[in-house]
Design a protein around this motif. Structure first.
Motif, mmCIF file in Angstrom:
data_model
loop_
_atom_site.group_PDB
_atom_site.id
_atom_site.type_symbol
_atom_site.label_atom_id
_atom_site.label_comp_id
_atom_site.label_asym_id
_atom_site.label_seq_id
_atom_site.Cartn_x
_atom_site.Cartn_y
_atom_site.Cartn_z
ATOM 1 N N GLY A 157 0.432 -1.200 -0.509
ATOM 2 C CA GLY A 157 -0.206 0.059 -0.288
ATOM 3 C C GLY A 157 1.100 1.039 -0.514
ATOM 4 N N PHE A 158 2.265 1.182 0.117
ATOM 5 C CA PHE A 158 3.326 2.367 0.434
ATOM 6 C C PHE A 158 3.856 2.398 -0.971
ATOM 7 N N ASN A 159 4.161 3.628 -1.651
ATOM 8 C CA ASN A 159 5.358 4.348 -3.017
ATOM 9 C C ASN A 159 6.728 3.851 -2.220
ATOM 10 N N ASN A 160 6.781 4.727 -0.643
ATOM 11 C CA ASN A 160 7.782 4.561 -0.704
ATOM 12 C C ASN A 160 7.363 4.519 1.212
ATOM 13 N N VAL B 112 4.651 7.523 1.834
ATOM 14 C CA VAL B 112 4.302 8.404 0.912
ATOM 15 C C VAL B 112 3.139 6.600 0.540
ATOM 16 N N PRO B 113 1.641 6.649 1.161
ATOM 17 C CA PRO B 113 0.731 5.584 0.396
ATOM 18 C C PRO B 113 0.857 6.053 -1.552
ATOM 19 N N ILE B 114 0.479 5.076 -1.765
ATOM 20 C CA ILE B 114 -0.230 4.529 -3.093
ATOM 21 C C ILE B 114 -0.886 5.884 -3.328
ATOM 22 N N GLY B 115 -0.625 6.214 -4.329
ATOM 23 C CA GLY B 115 -1.778 7.575 -4.669
ATOM 24 C C GLY B 115 -1.492 8.917 -3.999
ATOM 25 N N GLY B 116 -0.983 9.122 -3.354
ATOM 26 C CA GLY B 116 -1.214 10.108 -2.015
ATOM 27 C C GLY B 116 0.143 10.670 -1.780
ATOM 28 N N LEU C 175 -7.103 -6.269 4.292
ATOM 29 C CA LEU C 175 -6.073 -6.451 3.188
ATOM 30 C C LEU C 175 -6.196 -6.701 1.730
ATOM 31 N N PHE C 176 -6.232 -5.416 1.422
ATOM 32 C CA PHE C 176 -5.834 -4.006 1.453
ATOM 33 C C PHE C 176 -6.393 -3.345 1.244
ATOM 34 N N ALA C 177 -5.716 -1.838 1.383
ATOM 35 C CA ALA C 177 -7.021 -1.190 1.475
ATOM 36 C C ALA C 177 -6.979 -0.275 -0.661
ATOM 37 N N THR C 178 -4.999 -0.526 -0.971
ATOM 38 C CA THR C 178 -6.097 -0.231 -2.206
ATOM 39 C C THR C 178 -5.580 -0.945 -3.320
ATOM 40 N N GLU C 179 -5.642 -2.455 -2.963
ATOM 41 C CA GLU C 179 -5.300 -3.777 -4.080
ATOM 42 C C GLU C 179 -5.622 -5.200 -2.625
ATOM 43 N N PRO C 180 -7.109 -5.069 -4.307
ATOM 44 C CA PRO C 180 -7.943 -6.514 -2.752
ATOM 45 C C PRO C 180 -5.904 -7.368 -2.798
ATOM 46 N N ALA C 181 -6.440 -8.260 -2.065
ATOM 47 C CA ALA C 181 -4.703 -8.994 -1.589
ATOM 48 C C ALA C 181 -5.465 -10.784 -2.098
#
Length: 399
Positions: A50-53, A133-137, A334-340
């Motif tokens: 769920g994070f870019n960084n 850095v959340p994905i898309g945030g 699991l997960f918030a940004t993309e189903p796991a």
């Protein structure tokens, strides 16, 4: 490799590099009259979800001969990181490590390592010492109170020999270490392990058409090392501890919703010190799958639970995904940004000495999981079934 929960959701690994031998788990002081050796410290990471960084700023590593020593005790040996280094843990995958420093210290047995981080001091998001850095945030503060005050504590016996350079790898599991709170802020609940490189090996492989797949090396359903596949689907699980009692690992590949493929498992892959073990003589191919999400709450929120999705495949239990519940509300996803979780049947097969592995589907396991929550405040985990065959699932758990 044993996992010690400290204050982790997505993060990666730390390594102390050099020639390291394990000490017996008994006592032993830092100075056994054997002169001096050198300890070299490096860092690596597991996948973060769920994070870019995920950034942390390291200013010091400390070691002690006692597993119970407090920060105010005498006998600590410090390895200062000068200047302090801001490191993106998500850049340390597929065996990549970064060296933090090294120091001479008395030869002997050591039991405890502490990783000390810089504090956030404001001045705008770009000036934050520790952040995500959340994905898309955008970049957000990562709260790390105990990591700044007393340091992240890792108990692991190791020996520094006279006249040698000792290597110890500290593995930071970001996915279980970064906690997303209900108010939208983020905290660090570190899950970190330490691995001597002199008793470790690596497992390599590739998965067709699945860049960014999550890949785990597991023993008895417990993740001992994790990584992500690169843009070509190649992956390296390193370092993995090897011992006479640890045995082989099962390699679990979860391609992710963006790739739309089912879970693949290669069982019984040997770990050989100093020698890479390929799981197959070519990329493994996985069938198509939809992905679903499991979410809910864990009560009480003060449990600060780690939540795992487990799947029973051909008689063995495997971890497919994990996260940390919010420390203020107990909520998890699991997960918030993309189903796991894949809804299709997982496929599995036995290691064939590096030759091609035949993967067979387990239709009975399709979409069926056990959601398990563990907490340092409870001796026993709690669990509930989850079926995502037809859609997302809501699973609440209570200690």
């Amino acid at each position: 490799m044993s996992v010690l929960s400290l204050t982790s959701a997505p993060m990666r690994v730390l390594a102390l590099s050099g020639a390291l031998a394990l000490a017996a788990c008994g006592g032993g002081g830092g100075d056994d009259g054997g002169g001096q050796g050198t300890l070299k410290v490096s860092m690596t990471d597991a996948p973060a979800c769920g994070f870019n960084n995920v950034f942390v700023t390291v200013n010091k590593v400390r070691v002690h001969s006692s597993a119970s020593a407090e920060t105010s005790a005498g006998g600590w040996v410090d390895i200062d990181v000068v200047p302090a280094r801001k490191i993106d843990l998500l850049s340390l995958t597929n065996g990549v490590m970064t060296v933090l420093g090294q120091a001479a210290l008395p030869a002997g047995n050591y039991q405890q390592v502490r990783l000390v981080l810089d504090a956030n001091r404001g001045g705008g998001a770009g000036a934050l010492a520790n952040s995500v850095v959340p994905i898309g945030g955008t970049e957000q503060t990562l709260d790390t109170p105990s990591a700044v005050q007393s340091g992240i504590k890792i108990n692991r016996p190791f020996t520094v020999e006279k006249g040698t350079l000792t290597d110890l790898v500290l593995d930071f599991d970001a996915c279980k270490s970064v906690v997303t709170r209900g108010n939208g802020t983020f905290g660090l609940k570190p899950v970190v392990t330490a691995i001597p490189t002199t008793v470790s090996g690596e497992v390599t492989g590739a998965v067709s058409g699945a860049p960014g797949a999550r890949v785990y090396a597991e023993r008895n359903g417990v993740v001992v090392k994790a990584t992500v596949a690169d843009a070509n689907g190649n992956f390296k699980l390193s370092p993995i501890e090897q011992s006479s009692t640890a045995g082989p690992v099962d390699v679990v590949v979860v391609p992710g919703a963006a790739n739309g493929k089912a879970t693949g498992i290669v069982r019984g892959v040997p770990v050989i010190v100093g020698t890479p073990t390929p799981i197959s003589n070519g990329p493994i191919t996985l069938p198509a799958s939809a992905y679903r999400r499991v979410s809910g709450t864990v009560a009480p929120a003060s449990a600060e639970a780690t939540v795992r999705a487990l799947q029973l495949v051909q008689g063995g239990t495997f971890e497919i995904a994990s996260t940390a519940a919010a420390s203020d509300t107990g909520a998890y996803s699991l997960f918030a940004t993309e189903p796991a979780l894949p809804a299709a049947a997982p496929v599995s097969g036995n290691y064939q000495g590096g030759a091609a592995v035949t993967l067979q589907p387990d239709a009975a396991a399709a979409g069926k999981y056990t959601v398990q929550a563990t907490s340092s405040t409870s001796a026993q985990p709690v669990s509930q079934p989850a079926d995502v065959g037809a859609g997302d699932a809501l699973v609440n758990l209570s200690f």
